[in-house]
Structures are given as C-alpha cells and as structure tokens.
Write a protein that holds these residues in place. Structure first.
Motif, PDB file in Angstrom:
ATOM      1  N   ARG A  47       6.968  11.813  10.500  1.00  0.00           N
ATOM      2  CA  ARG A  47       7.351  13.223  10.436  1.00  0.00           C
ATOM      3  C   ARG A  47       8.071  13.640  11.716  1.00  0.00           C
ATOM      4  O   ARG A  47       7.725  13.177  12.805  1.00  0.00           O
ATOM      5  CB  ARG A  47       6.113  14.097  10.253  1.00  0.00           C
ATOM      6  CG  ARG A  47       5.336  13.838   8.992  1.00  0.00           C
ATOM      7  CD  ARG A  47       6.024  14.248   7.740  1.00  0.00           C
ATOM      8  NE  ARG A  47       6.539  15.614   7.759  1.00  0.00           N
ATOM      9  CZ  ARG A  47       7.051  16.224   6.683  1.00  0.00           C
ATOM     10  NH1 ARG A  47       7.117  15.598   5.524  1.00  0.00           N
ATOM     11  NH2 ARG A  47       7.506  17.445   6.769  1.00  0.00           N
ATOM     12  N   ASP A  70      11.290  13.960   7.553  1.00  0.00           N
ATOM     13  CA  ASP A  70      10.913  12.635   8.059  1.00  0.00           C
ATOM     14  C   ASP A  70      12.077  12.042   8.847  1.00  0.00           C
ATOM     15  O   ASP A  70      13.240  12.326   8.553  1.00  0.00           O
ATOM     16  CB  ASP A  70      10.629  11.676   6.894  1.00  0.00           C
ATOM     17  CG  ASP A  70       9.227  11.839   6.344  1.00  0.00           C
ATOM     18  OD1 ASP A  70       8.332  12.257   7.092  1.00  0.00           O
ATOM     19  OD2 ASP A  70       9.027  11.541   5.154  1.00  0.00           O
ATOM     20  N   GLY A 113       2.072   7.363   0.919  1.00  0.00           N
ATOM     21  CA  GLY A 113       1.471   8.382   1.780  1.00  0.00           C
ATOM     22  C   GLY A 113       1.802   8.267   3.241  1.00  0.00           C
ATOM     23  O   GLY A 113       1.756   9.228   3.982  1.00  0.00           O
ATOM     24  N   GLU A 114       2.114   7.076   3.703  1.00  0.00           N
ATOM     25  CA  GLU A 114       2.408   6.839   5.121  1.00  0.00           C
ATOM     26  C   GLU A 114       3.067   5.462   5.191  1.00  0.00           C
ATOM     27  O   GLU A 114       2.962   4.679   4.243  1.00  0.00           O
ATOM     28  CB  GLU A 114       1.109   6.853   5.946  1.00  0.00           C
ATOM     29  CG  GLU A 114       0.066   6.043   5.253  1.00  0.00           C
ATOM     30  CD  GLU A 114      -1.304   5.983   5.896  1.00  0.00           C
ATOM     31  OE1 GLU A 114      -1.382   5.965   7.121  1.00  0.00           O
ATOM     32  OE2 GLU A 114      -2.270   5.883   5.150  1.00  0.00           O
ATOM     33  N   PRO A 115       3.726   5.177   6.311  1.00  0.00           N
ATOM     34  CA  PRO A 115       4.336   3.850   6.419  1.00  0.00           C
ATOM     35  C   PRO A 115       3.236   2.772   6.405  1.00  0.00           C
ATOM     36  O   PRO A 115       2.171   2.975   6.972  1.00  0.00           O
ATOM     37  CB  PRO A 115       5.025   3.895   7.784  1.00  0.00           C
ATOM     38  CG  PRO A 115       5.175   5.346   8.116  1.00  0.00           C
ATOM     39  CD  PRO A 115       4.016   6.031   7.473  1.00  0.00           C
ATOM     40  N   ARG A 167      -2.059  15.079   4.447  1.00  0.00           N
ATOM     41  CA  ARG A 167      -1.091  15.903   5.161  1.00  0.00           C
ATOM     42  C   ARG A 167      -1.762  17.167   5.712  1.00  0.00           C
ATOM     43  O   ARG A 167      -2.348  17.931   4.961  1.00  0.00           O
ATOM     44  CB  ARG A 167       0.012  16.269   4.180  1.00  0.00           C
ATOM     45  CG  ARG A 167       1.089  17.134   4.738  1.00  0.00           C
ATOM     46  CD  ARG A 167       2.261  17.069   3.785  1.00  0.00           C
ATOM     47  NE  ARG A 167       3.209  18.120   4.022  1.00  0.00           N
ATOM     48  CZ  ARG A 167       4.337  18.254   3.339  1.00  0.00           C
ATOM     49  NH1 ARG A 167       4.635  17.394   2.386  1.00  0.00           N
ATOM     50  NH2 ARG A 167       5.164  19.236   3.591  1.00  0.00           N
ATOM     51  N   ASP A 174       6.280   0.177  -2.608  1.00  0.00           N
ATOM     52  CA  ASP A 174       6.032   1.111  -1.500  1.00  0.00           C
ATOM     53  C   ASP A 174       6.882   2.345  -1.774  1.00  0.00           C
ATOM     54  O   ASP A 174       8.081   2.355  -1.541  1.00  0.00           O
ATOM     55  CB  ASP A 174       6.435   0.427  -0.187  1.00  0.00           C
ATOM     56  CG  ASP A 174       6.194   1.314   1.025  1.00  0.00           C
ATOM     57  OD1 ASP A 174       5.851   2.496   0.865  1.00  0.00           O
ATOM     58  OD2 ASP A 174       6.376   0.812   2.159  1.00  0.00           O
ATOM     59  N   THR A 175       6.222   3.384  -2.300  1.00  0.00           N
ATOM     60  CA  THR A 175       6.944   4.554  -2.809  1.00  0.00           C
ATOM     61  C   THR A 175       6.975   5.675  -1.787  1.00  0.00           C
ATOM     62  O   THR A 175       5.944   6.191  -1.401  1.00  0.00           O
ATOM     63  CB  THR A 175       6.235   5.087  -4.068  1.00  0.00           C
ATOM     64  OG1 THR A 175       4.887   5.422  -3.717  1.00  0.00           O
ATOM     65  CG2 THR A 175       6.214   4.057  -5.177  1.00  0.00           C
ATOM     66  N   LYS A 203      -0.009  13.287   9.594  1.00  0.00           N
ATOM     67  CA  LYS A 203      -0.524  12.497   8.489  1.00  0.00           C
ATOM     68  C   LYS A 203      -1.748  11.730   8.974  1.00  0.00           C
ATOM     69  O   LYS A 203      -1.629  10.776   9.734  1.00  0.00           O
ATOM     70  CB  LYS A 203       0.565  11.526   8.036  1.00  0.00           C
ATOM     71  CG  LYS A 203       1.583  12.185   7.141  1.00  0.00           C
ATOM     72  CD  LYS A 203       1.158  11.935   5.761  1.00  0.00           C
ATOM     73  CE  LYS A 203       1.674  12.793   4.694  1.00  0.00           C
ATOM     74  NZ  LYS A 203       1.318  12.250   3.387  1.00  0.00           N
ATOM     75  N   TRP A 242       7.778   9.486  -1.094  1.00  0.00           N
ATOM     76  CA  TRP A 242       8.027  10.789  -1.749  1.00  0.00           C
ATOM     77  C   TRP A 242       7.143  11.829  -1.102  1.00  0.00           C
ATOM     78  O   TRP A 242       6.482  11.546  -0.108  1.00  0.00           O
ATOM     79  CB  TRP A 242       7.823  10.689  -3.262  1.00  0.00           C
ATOM     80  CG  TRP A 242       6.458  10.255  -3.742  1.00  0.00           C
ATOM     81  CD1 TRP A 242       5.860   9.034  -3.547  1.00  0.00           C
ATOM     82  CD2 TRP A 242       5.532  11.025  -4.511  1.00  0.00           C
ATOM     83  NE1 TRP A 242       4.628   9.007  -4.155  1.00  0.00           N
ATOM     84  CE2 TRP A 242       4.406  10.223  -4.760  1.00  0.00           C
ATOM     85  CE3 TRP A 242       5.559  12.330  -5.042  1.00  0.00           C
ATOM     86  CZ2 TRP A 242       3.307  10.673  -5.483  1.00  0.00           C
ATOM     87  CZ3 TRP A 242       4.471  12.764  -5.776  1.00  0.00           C
ATOM     88  CH2 TRP A 242       3.362  11.937  -5.987  1.00  0.00           C
ATOM     89  N   GLN A 243       7.134  13.049  -1.648  1.00  0.00           N
ATOM     90  CA  GLN A 243       6.427  14.165  -1.021  1.00  0.00           C
ATOM     91  C   GLN A 243       5.923  15.142  -2.076  1.00  0.00           C
ATOM     92  O   GLN A 243       6.408  15.129  -3.206  1.00  0.00           O
ATOM     93  CB  GLN A 243       7.389  14.953  -0.120  1.00  0.00           C
ATOM     94  CG  GLN A 243       8.182  14.127   0.842  1.00  0.00           C
ATOM     95  CD  GLN A 243       9.203  14.970   1.595  1.00  0.00           C
ATOM     96  OE1 GLN A 243      10.109  15.544   1.010  1.00  0.00           O
ATOM     97  NE2 GLN A 243       9.048  15.044   2.903  1.00  0.00           N
ATOM     98  N   THR A 244       5.014  16.031  -1.648  1.00  0.00           N
ATOM     99  CA  THR A 244       4.560  17.105  -2.535  1.00  0.00           C
ATOM    100  C   THR A 244       5.784  17.838  -3.097  1.00  0.00           C
ATOM    101  O   THR A 244       5.829  18.205  -4.265  1.00  0.00           O
ATOM    102  CB  THR A 244       3.698  18.105  -1.740  1.00  0.00           C
ATOM    103  OG1 THR A 244       2.690  17.371  -1.055  1.00  0.00           O
ATOM    104  CG2 THR A 244       3.052  19.126  -2.654  1.00  0.00           C
TER     105      THR A 244
HETATM  106  O1  PRX Z   1       5.997  11.429   5.951  1.00  0.00           O
HETATM  107  C1  PRX Z   1       6.152  11.025   4.626  1.00  0.00           C
HETATM  108  C2  PRX Z   1       4.848  10.434   4.146  1.00  0.00           C
HETATM  109  O2  PRX Z   1       4.149  11.499   3.519  1.00  0.00           O
HETATM  110  C3  PRX Z   1       4.928  12.700   3.573  1.00  0.00           C
HETATM  111  C4  PRX Z   1       4.663  13.530   2.358  1.00  0.00           C
HETATM  112  O3  PRX Z   1       3.319  13.876   2.308  1.00  0.00           O
HETATM  113  P1  PRX Z   1       2.686  14.554   1.027  1.00  0.00           P
HETATM  114  O4  PRX Z   1       3.505  15.727   0.658  1.00  0.00           O
HETATM  115  O5  PRX Z   1       1.251  14.762   1.297  1.00  0.00           O
HETATM  116  O6  PRX Z   1       2.857  13.499  -0.109  1.00  0.00           O
HETATM  117  C5  PRX Z   1       2.220  12.257   0.029  1.00  0.00           C
HETATM  118  C6  PRX Z   1       2.264  11.494  -1.249  1.00  0.00           C
HETATM  119  C7  PRX Z   1       3.573  11.422  -1.890  1.00  0.00           C
HETATM  120  C8  PRX Z   1       6.333  12.224   3.715  1.00  0.00           C
HETATM  121  O7  PRX Z   1       7.170  13.214   4.230  1.00  0.00           O
HETATM  122  N1  PRX Z   1       5.027   9.355   3.159  1.00  0.00           N
HETATM  123  C9  PRX Z   1       4.806   9.415   1.833  1.00  0.00           C
HETATM  124  N2  PRX Z   1       5.006   8.223   1.262  1.00  0.00           N
HETATM  125  C10 PRX Z   1       5.390   7.374   2.226  1.00  0.00           C
HETATM  126  C11 PRX Z   1       5.406   8.100   3.450  1.00  0.00           C
HETATM  127  N3  PRX Z   1       5.775   7.515   4.615  1.00  0.00           N
HETATM  128  C12 PRX Z   1       6.125   6.219   4.582  1.00  0.00           C
HETATM  129  N4  PRX Z   1       6.106   5.462   3.456  1.00  0.00           N
HETATM  130  C13 PRX Z   1       5.752   5.985   2.269  1.00  0.00           C
HETATM  131  N5  PRX Z   1       5.737   5.214   1.182  1.00  0.00           N
END
Ligand code: PRX
Length: 636
Positions: free
Chosen positions: A519, A504, A390-392, A530, A414-415, A525, A417-419
């Motif tokens: 972002r 990102d 979700g975030e770093p 988000r 530490d995954t 975030k 990904w995004q929506t």
């Molecule tokens: O900025 C990145 C951050 O969350 C964004 C995507 O948000 P959302 O669509 O709500 O999905 C969140 C859950 C998958 C990304 O563009 N983000 C997500 N995972 C990470 C992350 N930033 C750093 N490390 C992560 N593991």
C-alpha cells in the motif's frame, strides 16, 4: 501459452502447469483472448452476461455518460439470487450439495441447493416480518456459520442490501458501521467457536447497540448455547421466529434493476471513518462468476474451499456469490486452522475431497511453521488448484504451498484485487507459467499499468503506482452517502486520463508480469486484513489518558505487517507497562483483536507537517533505521 512440460516442470524462474491441467482447462489461451477482450470490452462482458439468467436483458452494456460513476447492463432486470439459487432449482443441481459446513467443535451440516433455497426463503420471510423492505440496509455481524450466508442471500432476495461487519471487529467498529448504514435491523449470533473458546458476539452487539440509536430489532442465531442477555421487544431468537407460520418457504425473489445496490462493505481508507463501498446486483454477478469460473477453472465435480471470512470481500465474492452462481459445492469452516492441531485443514481436505483451496499468505505461513508432517499425515491428493489472496506472498511460502500442499502439480492462482474491485483483477489462469510472488497478468477486459506521478508508464522493473485504465462490471459504484470521497480517493490523481488509482505500488518485469509491493496510503494489511491507521489512532485517542497517537506498519514474519503505535499521553502522565497493556486492550475492545498494536512507544512529540498531518513515513523510516527522506516540511 503454456509450453509442454512434465510434472513440476520449471525453467530458471517459471513454473509451468502440468499437461492434464492445460488439457482440461476452461480457458486454454490467454494472449489473443486478452487482446480481443480489450479491443471490445463491452462485447466481452456481454458474452459473459449472456451465460446468466436475466428477467430482462440490458439496453446498453456500459453507460459511461457520468464518469467515473459507470453503470453496467443498463436497463436490465435481475436479482443475484435468481442466478445464485433460483435457476439451479430448475435443473439437476437442485439436489447438488451447495454448502458443506464444519463447525470448530466438529459438528457438520450439509445443504443442497434445494435446502439452501428453503433456508434463505425462511430467513427472507423473517426479515420481511421485521419490516425490512427493498433498499433497507441490514447489518450482519456473525461467526462463520451457514446462517451468515443465508442472511446475506435473504437480504438480496427481498431487495434489501446487507452490510456485513467482520465478526473479529468489536464495539466501536460495529457501532460506527451501523450508524453509517442507518440499519434498523441487526442479525447476529450468541457467539462462535474460535480456538476452543466462545467469541462473545452478542455481548459486543449489546454494547454496540447502546451506541446505535437506529437499531429497532436484533435477530440472534443460537450457535454456542452460552448465556446471553436478550432485551424484551428488541431481541429475538432466530429459532423462535423460524417456528412461526410467517417463516414458510414461499417468497418471490424481488425483481431488481441491474444497478440496484446488493451490499455495502466497509473498508478502511486514508482518513476518518471507514468507507461503505457499494456493489450492485447485475455487474457484480457477471464479474464475480466469470472470474471464478475462468481463474479457478470451475467444474461441476469440484469441491471449492475459499478459507476466508465471509465478513470480508473475499468471502462475499468467493465464498457466497460467485461459487453459488457457478453452481459449485462450497466448503465453509468455522474455526481456526490449527485447532485442535495444525492438521485441521488437511484433515478436512481429505475428509471432503476438496479440489480447490483458496487462502491467504498469512494462513500459509502460519501452517508452514508447524512443518510438513501435518499435511503429510493426510491424503490431500484431491487438490487440483490452489489460490492466494490479500497480501504479497513471499517466495518461500509460495514454494512450500506449491510443493508440500500442491505436490508440485497444483498451479497457484495469486489473485490481486480489492474490496473496491469486487473480483480478481490481476491473476494467473491455470495455464499461465507462474513466478512465485507474482500475480502475473491482468484478467480479461482489464487494462492495468504501473505509472509515475505524471501518469507515464515506468520502465520494466521500476516501482510505480498501480492503476486501471478502464471500467469493469464488478467495480464499486460509489462510497455510500459520499460520492465526492469516491471520486477523490480513486479517480482524482489521474483525472485527465480517467484512470482508477488502486492505492498499491507495484512493478512490471520485462515479461509483463506484475509484482505488487504494498500500500502507498495509510492502509495497513495485518495478516491480510485491511485496517486504517486513522481507525487505530482514533481508538487510541478515545482512551482517557491519551492525547495523540500515530500508527504505522512494520514488516512481520508471520502477519506480513504488524501495527506499531506512538502515543503522546495527556499532560503530567507517564507511560509504564500497565498503561501499555491497558491501551492495547482498549484498542482490542473498540476495534477488535486484529487491530491491537504489537508495540506502543510513549513519546513527547510526533513528526508533523506544517498543516498538522502526522508524517508516518518518518516514524516508519526511523523505526527501521532507514533514511528519513525529505524533512523540509516537518514542523515539530
Ligand atoms: O494491497 C493489496 C492487497 O490487499 C489490498 C486490498 O485489500 P482488501 O480490500 O481488504 O481486499 C483483499 C482481498 C481481495 C490491495 O490493495 N492485496 C490483495 N491481494 C493481493 C494483495 N497484495 C498482493 N498480492 C495479492 N494477491
């Protein structure tokens, strides 16, 4: 890939997995398999797809004739429920536990795959009786209770799509999403428990429906028993409907095209209203289940706990769909991690023997703050793997998670990904040597890079834009009702190359490890949630005393980022503490508590470009005392 090292072994900056993890891992090798998967992307995904059931297999794995509107498993017939429930009923897993759910007050419910099928079928028949048909979009606005998952699966089973709105959102956010989806039916609950209090979802729903002319029927699950207003002929209690003969446990799973819509999920973007991203039955089933099985090393004996909210993509993909497809036992918890005490999660890890825990850096930082004594009270040695999303994640939180929660023996996935991506994109495997704060390397079949404006790969260690060079089965197919926005947002910047722009910034170190910085657009975030600056600003401007507003994110120790707002009041008005509170409450009422600004500054003007765009980077730099950069385009 993993060198042989003893427990908690690490060299200068690498954390190696312990031997037993490596020996038992589902995937024992990365580099060669990765190269192979990139050389033959379609072959890789076809192999994964072959592990699932299909009513009819595909004619073509990838159809790229209408880029960037890619289609996966063209010609195939399936339904995600076929793989998430139906196929398990034919095996011993029929009697395996699918869900263990604990409510915040401590009530517990357990469902086997057999019971899950019964509940989903019942819900499906109720939706049908309300006139829900294939391709309708049902809006779901619920607390974290099992019925949320049942409602999602029931929609999928009958071929309707769901649009889940996060239960922490409020009136306007909900009304806007209902309107965009044109939903006729809404599923909700009389409330949910959070920190010992009832979250009044039905009250919010009633107000949102008054702004939503499309809603004809609202089904309400009784969770808390507190009194709610129900309108005749519009509102129905779920338990009343469930006692009718129509709510029986016979319902065929609808045969869908692989590319048929499974759900839309709204996510905040740079401008205007939130985008409804479309995910489909076929590719999403393959992508989420493969990433879950390989990254979290899923075994039949695991107890999997993704402590996200099902209302966000993490919950869709990794609380509901992927773990069910993989036949896992899923833990689901309703309430706050520190209620009534900060040992609540650790108590449940011990009580249910959780083996894998997947959560956000904000939750980890929040629990770390209470000290080691809370987890130390419990035997949490059942944990084998940990995850973050979700975030770093800051190295301090990573190290605490690794040593105190993981006893130096659980690798942290530490995954990133995004929506939009549907599932993990950049992530370690359990065998990967880890660096705290890095998502390590791309998953199989994913070509990721960090580039400059011109699309040239930046030097190791340099910051640039994160892009994905090739399509993958879990990708969102479009923005509902606005294909142009889909193209403009993700595919326009690198049109020539055909790359996906993630939004990102990131860097790649000399070992090829990816580090996500944050972002680069107007997405904020907060605690991993988000939000769009545009949505927060529009909530502020809907206050009768506000003329203009700008929202920015500033670093926050616990939440990662916090929202700070700048407000121009209507002529003749003066800002004071009472108005400050009223504005913050107003945003809470319209958007939800997570969107409430941390601070509000009343100003006379805002920095704008000549075309009238607010220059948020100038506000941000000024607030942090940093150089304000190029101001030549500034108008005011
Ligand atoms: O900025 C990145 C951050 O969350 C964004 C995507 O948000 P959302 O669509 O709500 O999905 C969140 C859950 C998958 C990304 O563009 N983000 C997500 N995972 C990470 C992350 N930033 C750093 N490390 C992560 N593991």
């Amino acid at each position: 890939m993993a060198k042989k090292k003893s427990k908690s072994a690490k060299d200068a900056n690498l954390y190696y997995p312990i031997d037993s993890i490596v020996q038992n891992a589902n995937v024992k090798e990365y580099e060669n398999l990765y190269k192979k998967s990139i050389k033959d992307v379609e072959g890789f995904w076809a192999e994964q797809a072959n592990t699932l059931d299909w009513y009819k297999k595909w004619d073509k794995v990838l159809d790229d004739s209408k880029k960037p509107f890619y289609k996966w498993f063209k010609g195939a017939k399936t339904n995600i429920v076929q793989n998430a429930i139906d196929r398990h009923l034919k095996t011993w897993r029929r009697n395996k536990i699918a869900f263990i759910w604990e409510g915040e007050p401590g009530d517990v419910k357990v469902f086997s795959y057999h019971a899950l099928n019964r509940e989903v079928t019942k819900f499906a028949n109720i939706l049908k009786s309300m006139g829900v048909k294939k391709r309708d979009i049902v809006t779901i606005y619920m607390p974290q209770i099992p019925e949320l998952a049942f409602a999602m699966l029931a929609c999928a089973k009958i071929g309707a799509a769901h649009s889940v709105v996060y239960g922490g959102f409020s009136v306007e956010a909900l009304a806007e999403r209902i309107a965009d989806a044109q939903s006729r039916v809404l599923v909700t609950a009389d409330g949910g428990w959070r920190r010992g209090k009832v979250n009044d979802l039905k009250g919010i729903v009633n107000e949102a429906i008054s702004r939503s002319p499309t809603i004809e029927a609202c089904i309400t699950v009784k969770r808390t028993g507190h009194e709610v207003f129900m309108e005749n002929d519009r509102d129905f209690w779920y338990h009343d409907l469930a006692s009718l003969p129509i709510a029986n446990s016979k319902c065929e799973t609808e045969v869908m095209d692989a590319e048929d819509m499974l759900f839309i999920l709204y996510t905040s973007g740079t401008t205007g209203k939130p985008k409804g991203l479309v995910h489909t039955h076929g590719g999403y089933s393959v992508y989420t289940s493969t990433t879950h099985r390989m990254v979290f090393d899923i075994k039949d004996e695991d107890r999997w706990w993704c402590a996200a909210d099902p209302g966000w993509i993490t919950g869709h993909s990794y609380i509901v769909y992927a773990p069910l497809i993989n036949g896992s036992t899923i833990m689901m918890y309703e309430g706050a991690p520190n209620h009534p005490y900060p040992n609540r999660w650790w108590q449940m890890v011990e009580k249910y023997g959780i083996t894998i825990l997947y959560t956000s850096p904000t939750a980890i930082r929040g629990l770390m703050r209470f000290g080691d004594q809370w987890p130390k009270r419990h035997d949490i040695s059942s944990l084998r793997l940990l995850g973050s999303v979700g975030e770093p994640i800051n190295p301090e939180a990573w190290k605490w998670y690794h040593s105190v929660i993981g006893d130096n023996k659980c690798p942290i996935m530490d995954t990133w990904w995004q929506t939009e991506t549907g599932g993990f994109m950049i992530t370690p495997l359990p065998i990967t040597p880890l660096k705290p704060g890095s998502g390590t390397k791309p998953f199989f079949g994913i070509e990721a890079d960090v580039v400059n404006e011109e699309g040239k790969t930046v030097k190791p260690g340099e910051e640039g834009k994160l892009i994905i060079k090739n399509p993958w089965p879990g990708m969102a197919r479009t923005v509902m009702g606005d294909p142009k926005r889909y193209v403009d947002t993700y595919w326009k910047d690198y049109k020539e190359q055909g790359w996906y722009k993630a939004g990102d910034s990131a860097r790649i170190d000399k070992d090829g490890y990816f580090w996500i910085i944050g972002r680069i657009d107007d997405v904020i975030k907060v605690s991993g949630y988000r939000l769009g600056t545009a949505e927060i600003e529009s909530a502020l401007v809907s206050h009768p005393q506000v003329a203009e507003a700008a929202a920015i994110a500033l670093p926050h120790e616990l939440k990662g980022n916090a929202i700070h707002a700048y407000v121009i009041l209507k002529a003749g008005l003066v800002g004071d503490a009472a108005l400050d509170k009223s504005l913050r409450d107003h945003v809470g009422h319209e958007m939800g508590p997570i969107a409430k600004p941390e601070s509000i500054t009343f100003v006379d003007s805002l920095p704008k470009t000549r075309s009238g765009k607010i220059m948020r980077r100038v506000l941000k730099a000024r607030a942090q005392g940093l150089p304000e950069g190029d101001l030549s385009t500034i108008e005011e």
